[in-house]
Design a protein around this motif. Structure first.
Motif, PDB file in Angstrom:
ATOM      1  N   GLY A  58      -4.589  -1.079 -16.379  1.00  0.00           N
ATOM      2  CA  GLY A  58      -3.391   0.013 -17.116  1.00  0.00           C
ATOM      3  C   GLY A  58      -2.212  -1.638 -16.801  1.00  0.00           C
ATOM      4  O   GLY A  58      -1.273  -1.893 -17.032  1.00  0.00           O
ATOM      5  N   SER A  59      -2.296  -1.366 -15.011  1.00  0.00           N
ATOM      6  CA  SER A  59      -1.106  -2.232 -14.356  1.00  0.00           C
ATOM      7  C   SER A  59      -1.203  -3.312 -13.654  1.00  0.00           C
ATOM      8  O   SER A  59      -0.224  -4.022 -14.031  1.00  0.00           O
ATOM      9  CB  SER A  59      -1.478  -1.636 -12.353  1.00  0.00           C
ATOM     10  OG  SER A  59      -2.629  -2.482 -11.831  1.00  0.00           O
ATOM     11  N   VAL A  60      -2.283  -4.169 -14.540  1.00  0.00           N
ATOM     12  CA  VAL A  60      -2.443  -5.716 -14.956  1.00  0.00           C
ATOM     13  C   VAL A  60      -2.248  -5.898 -15.958  1.00  0.00           C
ATOM     14  O   VAL A  60      -1.501  -6.729 -15.862  1.00  0.00           O
ATOM     15  CB  VAL A  60      -3.687  -5.954 -15.005  1.00  0.00           C
ATOM     16  CG1 VAL A  60      -3.759  -7.562 -15.079  1.00  0.00           C
ATOM     17  CG2 VAL A  60      -4.237  -5.694 -13.436  1.00  0.00           C
ATOM     18  N   GLY A  84      -2.563 -11.115  -8.529  1.00  0.00           N
ATOM     19  CA  GLY A  84      -4.115 -10.683  -8.193  1.00  0.00           C
ATOM     20  C   GLY A  84      -4.634  -9.823  -7.264  1.00  0.00           C
ATOM     21  O   GLY A  84      -5.880  -9.638  -6.441  1.00  0.00           O
ATOM     22  N   MET A  85      -3.744  -9.236  -6.930  1.00  0.00           N
ATOM     23  CA  MET A  85      -3.986  -7.763  -6.028  1.00  0.00           C
ATOM     24  C   MET A  85      -4.833  -7.160  -6.594  1.00  0.00           C
ATOM     25  O   MET A  85      -5.648  -6.279  -6.501  1.00  0.00           O
ATOM     26  CB  MET A  85      -2.539  -7.779  -5.485  1.00  0.00           C
ATOM     27  CG  MET A  85      -2.437  -8.283  -3.933  1.00  0.00           C
ATOM     28  SD  MET A  85      -4.158  -8.665  -2.858  1.00  0.00           S
ATOM     29  CE  MET A  85      -4.558  -6.856  -2.107  1.00  0.00           C
ATOM     30  N   LEU A  86      -3.837  -6.569  -7.401  1.00  0.00           N
ATOM     31  CA  LEU A  86      -4.285  -5.858  -8.849  1.00  0.00           C
ATOM     32  C   LEU A  86      -5.095  -5.822  -9.808  1.00  0.00           C
ATOM     33  O   LEU A  86      -6.140  -5.458  -9.452  1.00  0.00           O
ATOM     34  CB  LEU A  86      -2.801  -5.620 -10.354  1.00  0.00           C
ATOM     35  CG  LEU A  86      -1.567  -5.494  -9.432  1.00  0.00           C
ATOM     36  CD1 LEU A  86      -0.434  -5.421 -10.717  1.00  0.00           C
ATOM     37  CD2 LEU A  86      -1.820  -2.967  -8.721  1.00  0.00           C
ATOM     38  N   THR A  87      -5.765  -7.230  -9.507  1.00  0.00           N
ATOM     39  CA  THR A  87      -6.934  -7.948 -10.714  1.00  0.00           C
ATOM     40  C   THR A  87      -8.355  -7.299  -8.896  1.00  0.00           C
ATOM     41  O   THR A  87      -9.556  -7.634  -9.991  1.00  0.00           O
ATOM     42  CB  THR A  87      -6.885  -9.451 -11.353  1.00  0.00           C
ATOM     43  OG1 THR A  87      -6.514 -10.189  -9.799  1.00  0.00           O
ATOM     44  CG2 THR A  87      -6.082  -8.859 -12.264  1.00  0.00           C
ATOM     45  N   HIS A  88      -7.643  -7.606  -7.480  1.00  0.00           N
ATOM     46  CA  HIS A  88      -8.815  -7.206  -7.043  1.00  0.00           C
ATOM     47  C   HIS A  88      -9.075  -6.037  -6.776  1.00  0.00           C
ATOM     48  O   HIS A  88     -10.356  -5.571  -7.117  1.00  0.00           O
ATOM     49  CB  HIS A  88      -8.702  -7.839  -5.916  1.00  0.00           C
ATOM     50  CG  HIS A  88      -8.926  -7.449  -4.165  1.00  0.00           C
ATOM     51  ND1 HIS A  88     -10.095  -8.105  -4.006  1.00  0.00           N
ATOM     52  CD2 HIS A  88      -9.265  -6.165  -4.039  1.00  0.00           C
ATOM     53  CE1 HIS A  88     -10.843  -7.363  -3.254  1.00  0.00           C
ATOM     54  NE2 HIS A  88     -10.123  -6.505  -3.062  1.00  0.00           N
ATOM     55  N   TYR A  89      -8.244  -4.894  -6.545  1.00  0.00           N
ATOM     56  CA  TYR A  89      -8.547  -3.452  -7.017  1.00  0.00           C
ATOM     57  C   TYR A  89      -9.444  -3.244  -7.925  1.00  0.00           C
ATOM     58  O   TYR A  89      -9.657  -2.289  -8.181  1.00  0.00           O
ATOM     59  CB  TYR A  89      -7.481  -2.995  -7.216  1.00  0.00           C
ATOM     60  CG  TYR A  89      -6.701  -3.149  -5.602  1.00  0.00           C
ATOM     61  CD1 TYR A  89      -6.910  -3.408  -4.521  1.00  0.00           C
ATOM     62  CD2 TYR A  89      -4.905  -3.426  -5.437  1.00  0.00           C
ATOM     63  CE1 TYR A  89      -5.767  -3.678  -3.304  1.00  0.00           C
ATOM     64  CE2 TYR A  89      -3.989  -3.462  -4.693  1.00  0.00           C
ATOM     65  CZ  TYR A  89      -4.607  -4.061  -3.308  1.00  0.00           C
ATOM     66  OH  TYR A  89      -3.779  -3.608  -2.372  1.00  0.00           O
ATOM     67  N   SER A  90      -8.867  -4.176  -9.159  1.00  0.00           N
ATOM     68  CA  SER A  90      -9.665  -3.434 -11.038  1.00  0.00           C
ATOM     69  C   SER A  90     -10.742  -3.979 -11.045  1.00  0.00           C
ATOM     70  O   SER A  90     -11.607  -3.605 -11.585  1.00  0.00           O
ATOM     71  CB  SER A  90      -8.601  -4.266 -11.633  1.00  0.00           C
ATOM     72  OG  SER A  90      -8.722  -5.496 -12.141  1.00  0.00           O
ATOM     73  N   VAL A 450     -10.192   2.348  -2.065  1.00  0.00           N
ATOM     74  CA  VAL A 450      -9.570   2.035  -2.339  1.00  0.00           C
ATOM     75  C   VAL A 450      -8.374   3.189  -2.941  1.00  0.00           C
ATOM     76  O   VAL A 450      -8.896   3.613  -3.873  1.00  0.00           O
ATOM     77  CB  VAL A 450      -8.468   1.287  -3.066  1.00  0.00           C
ATOM     78  CG1 VAL A 450      -7.237   0.743  -3.699  1.00  0.00           C
ATOM     79  CG2 VAL A 450      -9.293  -0.118  -2.607  1.00  0.00           C
ATOM     80  N   CYS A 451      -7.110   3.658  -1.885  1.00  0.00           N
ATOM     81  CA  CYS A 451      -6.403   5.053  -2.315  1.00  0.00           C
ATOM     82  C   CYS A 451      -4.831   4.285  -2.049  1.00  0.00           C
ATOM     83  O   CYS A 451      -4.777   4.706  -0.934  1.00  0.00           O
ATOM     84  CB  CYS A 451      -6.614   5.858  -1.715  1.00  0.00           C
ATOM     85  SG  CYS A 451      -5.643   7.178  -2.245  1.00  0.00           S
TER      86      CYS A 451
END
Length: 453
Positions: A58-60, A84-90, A450-451
């Motif tokens: 959702g953030s992406v 790039g970071m948000l897609t990594h976490y997703s 991740v948190c």
């Protein structure tokens, strides 16, 4: 005599109109500046809320929907890094890798331009140029791209990223030499005080986290001698930077290269919190007859609620994740060198702008006929300088603040486990469940958790 009177009246009238227009212009600039500062809200709040809820998909989507308003043409590096970071976490590792690589190329290109065009920012402010990234952003994007490659089963690609990260760390202390040289040249050409070119003050040129990842990757490739070198370098990195590594070496490190024959090892790396953001710090200096504004960026931490992490396997075995690298502290340390350039340039620029107000104020003091006009010009130039002088607060928002590591030796097989993130007083912040994780012998079994709360 009859001809001079209308001309004199006209001149007086024109002067009055000019004073009035200058007053309105100065007042409008001041009013706009005040209203803008009062009405501004953080446009990242909707994205931050989704990150807080661990809704990375959702953030992406939200970031992409707001990208045209969040990122100007000069802010493309931030777009690549944040997404790039948000897609990594997703878990979209291929897309994350593409974005981080584009961000890295843009940083390199923009930094080359900024070195040659640094003098231009003496006239306006740093927000007018292409964003070329903070040092920590350029360093850690390689670490997360290494993880992207690992998740894509490309160990060679992962090692290339770690080597790039280590090379950047080694070059960090001399990165801003050309910028300081350009500033000195500008000072000479404008008969200003020449800023000193201090030796590098960065005390961070070796990352324990990068060495940890290198050790694991080399071990996974069976390159044990190289793995031992990085294991030793990890210890050296922590010893050489006590202002960053206030934590002890995680207990799992000593056993990473001593896995019993026939056994498998499960490694878990955990990222918590969010890296610092910039806030504006304003200082005013009295220069002759006018006050000048100096606006500087200051790194501000975003405290994490996570204080400890525990991994519990369904078999009953458990182990903690221990702090390896305080990325928050790294951000502060790596900003020190760039801060010298920013602070020196900001003072020189502000003094240059303040001189105009000082000149007009002095003219008003000495003049009889045009005292009011020069006074208004002094006020107007001071207001314009006040409104135009602002700190560059651009920064990537979604790198983590801390990295934790832990490991356990197991018989090869399939395992399920729960990772619990605790806050103050052992209060559970969140629990994450992982089912049917296959752990093999003689390979790297690395799980990322991740948190960012």
């Amino acid at each position: 005599m009859l001809l001079k009177t209308p001309l004199k009246v006209t001149a007086i009238f024109n002067m009055a109109v000019m004073k009035k227009n200058l007053f309105y212009a100065a007042f409008s600039v001041l009013l706009f500046s005040l209203l803008s500062s009062c009405a501004s809200t953080d446009p990242y709040i909707p994205i931050d809320r989704l990150v807080e809820q661990e809704d990375f998909h959702g953030s992406v989507e939200t970031l992409e929907g707001k990208s045209k308003t969040l990122y100007r043409g000069k802010d493309q590096v931030l777009y690549f890094l944040d997404k790039g970071m948000l897609t990594h976490y997703s878990g979209d590792y291929k897309e994350s890798s593409s974005l981080l690589q584009r961000g890295e190329r843009a940083i390199e290109e923009n930094f080359a331009v900024s070195v040659s065009q640094e003098i231009g920012t003496f006239i306006l402010n740093d927000t007018t140029r292409e964003y070329d990234g903070e040092d920590y952003e350029d360093i850690y994007l390689n670490l997360f791209n290494a993880l992207n490659y690992y998740h894509g089963a490309n160990m060679e690609g992962a090692m290339v990223e770690i080597r790039r990260m280590n090379n950047k760390l080694r070059n960090l202390s001399v990165k801003y030499g050309q910028m300081m040289t350009n500033m000195q040249k500008y000072a000479l050409e404008n008969n200003a005080e020449i800023p000193a070119n201090p030796e590098a003050t960065v005390k961070f040129n070796n990352s324990a986290l990068a060495r940890y990842m290198g050790m694991l990757f080399y071990r996974g490739l069976g390159m044990m001698d190289d793995a031992r070198i990085d294991q030793n370098q990890l210890r050296i990195a922590m010893a050489d930077a006590p202002q960053i590594y206030t934590n002890p070496i995680p207990s799992s490190i000593q056993d990473e290269l001593n896995i019993p024959r026939g056994m498998a090892r499960l490694n878990i790396i955990g990222f918590t919190g969010l890296s610092p953001v910039k806030k504006e710090e304003v200082t005013r200096i009295f220069l002759g007859t006018a006050w000048i504004k100096i606006a500087l960026p200051v790194m501000t931490s975003r405290p994490s609620r996570v204080e400890s992490i525990e991994v519990v396997l369904d078999s009953g075995e458990s182990f903690p994740l221990e702090l390896l690298e305080n990325i928050d502290a790294v951000v502060t340390a790596t900003f020190t060198q760039k801060k010298n350039v920013i602070y020196t340039k900001s003072i020189m620029r502000a003094v240059g702008k303040g001189l105009a107000a000082t000149i007009f104020n002095e003219a008003a003091r000495q003049s009889d006929d045009n005292k009011g006009l020069f006074a208004l010009l002094g006020i107007g130039s001071q207001i314009l300088a006040e409104a135009g002088e602002k700190a560059d607060l651009r920064i990537a928002r979604y790198f983590p603040a801390r990295a934790y590591v832990g490991a356990i030796n197991l018989n090869p097989g399939t395992y399920s486990f729960t990772v619990t993130f605790y806050g103050h007083g052992k209060k559970v912040i969140t629990e994450q469940r992982y089912e049917d994780i296959i752990v093999y012998a003689n390979v790297l079994n690395l799980k990322e958790v991740v948190c960012l709360k």
